[in-house]
Write a protein that holds these residues in place. Structure first.
Motif, PDB file in Angstrom:
ATOM      1  N   ASP A  23       0.816  -1.213   0.000  1.00  0.00           N
ATOM      2  CA  ASP A  23       0.000   0.000   0.000  1.00  0.00           C
ATOM      3  C   ASP A  23       0.850   1.264   0.000  1.00  0.00           C
ATOM      4  N   ASP A  93      -5.790  -3.912  -6.038  1.00  0.00           N
ATOM      5  CA  ASP A  93      -6.805  -2.992  -6.554  1.00  0.00           C
ATOM      6  C   ASP A  93      -8.195  -3.405  -6.091  1.00  0.00           C
ATOM      7  N   THR A  94      -8.244  -3.928  -4.876  1.00  0.00           N
ATOM      8  CA  THR A  94      -9.516  -4.291  -4.261  1.00  0.00           C
ATOM      9  C   THR A  94      -9.877  -3.234  -3.235  1.00  0.00           C
ATOM     10  N   ALA A  95     -11.112  -3.218  -2.801  1.00  0.00           N
ATOM     11  CA  ALA A  95     -11.628  -2.249  -1.816  1.00  0.00           C
ATOM     12  C   ALA A  95     -11.812  -0.884  -2.470  1.00  0.00           C
ATOM     13  N   SER A  98      -9.013   1.671  -3.434  1.00  0.00           N
ATOM     14  CA  SER A  98      -8.036   0.576  -3.371  1.00  0.00           C
ATOM     15  C   SER A  98      -6.654   1.137  -3.052  1.00  0.00           C
ATOM     16  N   ARG A 100      -4.060   0.584  -4.654  1.00  0.00           N
ATOM     17  CA  ARG A 100      -3.466   1.016  -5.921  1.00  0.00           C
ATOM     18  C   ARG A 100      -3.963   2.400  -6.324  1.00  0.00           C
ATOM     19  N   GLU A 101      -5.258   2.661  -6.130  1.00  0.00           N
ATOM     20  CA  GLU A 101      -5.794   3.991  -6.442  1.00  0.00           C
ATOM     21  C   GLU A 101      -5.087   5.060  -5.620  1.00  0.00           C
TER      22      GLU A 101
END
Length: 187
Positions: A23, A93-95, A98, A100-101
């Motif tokens: 993260d 890229d989950t949640a 995410s 990644r976002e």
């Protein structure tokens, strides 16, 4: 250049197997530590940040960590800083939002700062969300994903490993090489 103080270098590799490397917090923490080993000025900023957070007993939020890094990056008269973010596609890229976002947003913020001494290199498989986020920001983009040389190197590596399998029949080795090479997908 790094050893002589003519530049600073921070490298972070996203690794889905390590929680600290999944993260934005992991990225920022690692970069802060790496930069502080390379400059007394950077170290002074991080030391003050540490003191401001009760000598480590109060954990800063991600935004506070980002602010600390931005303070370091804004220091005038510093040597160029090279930031390498490797394997961004390994950042989940989950949640919502995410991890990644959040990293992509952070990279956009860094680029928007337009710091003359900051150079950023991001490596990733060509995931749609990453391409959409980074393409408008890039000065130079290089894709090795479908390059002939990339595929040849992967095949050479697979052959070198499979050739060590002494007990395998030649036909099995050839089949494994063929399947793994096709499924490597640039990796």
């Amino acid at each position: 250049m790094q050893k002589s103080g003519l530049a600073s270098l921070a490298i972070f590799y996203y690794d889905f197997r390590e929680d600290q490397k999944k993260d934005l917090r992991g990225l920022i923490s690692s970069v802060l530590v790496q930069l502080c080993y390379q400059s007394d000025s950077y170290c002074a900023i991080l030391s003050k940040f540490y003191e401001d957070h009760a000598n480590g007993s109060r954990h800063p939020g991600d935004n506070e960590l980002v602010g600390c890094l931005k303070d370091i990056l804004r220091l005038p008269g510093q040597a160029p800083i090279f930031l390498i973010v490797d394997g961004l596609d390994e950042c989940p890229d989950t949640a919502l939002p995410s991890p990644r976002e959040e990293v992509l947003k952070f990279l956009e913020e860094l680029i928007d700062m337009q710091l003359g001494n900051l150079r950023i290199c991001v490596t990733s498989r060509p995931e749609v969300d990453i391409k959409l986020a980074l393409e408008p920001l890039t000065f130079r983009s290089i894709s090795l994903h479908d390059e002939k040389g990339q595929m040849e190197d992967i095949e050479k590596y697979i052959k070198s490993i499979v050739s060590t399998m002494r007990r395998w029949k030649l036909e099995h080795k050839e089949h494994v090489i063929e399947v793994l090479t096709k499924r490597a997908d640039g990796m």
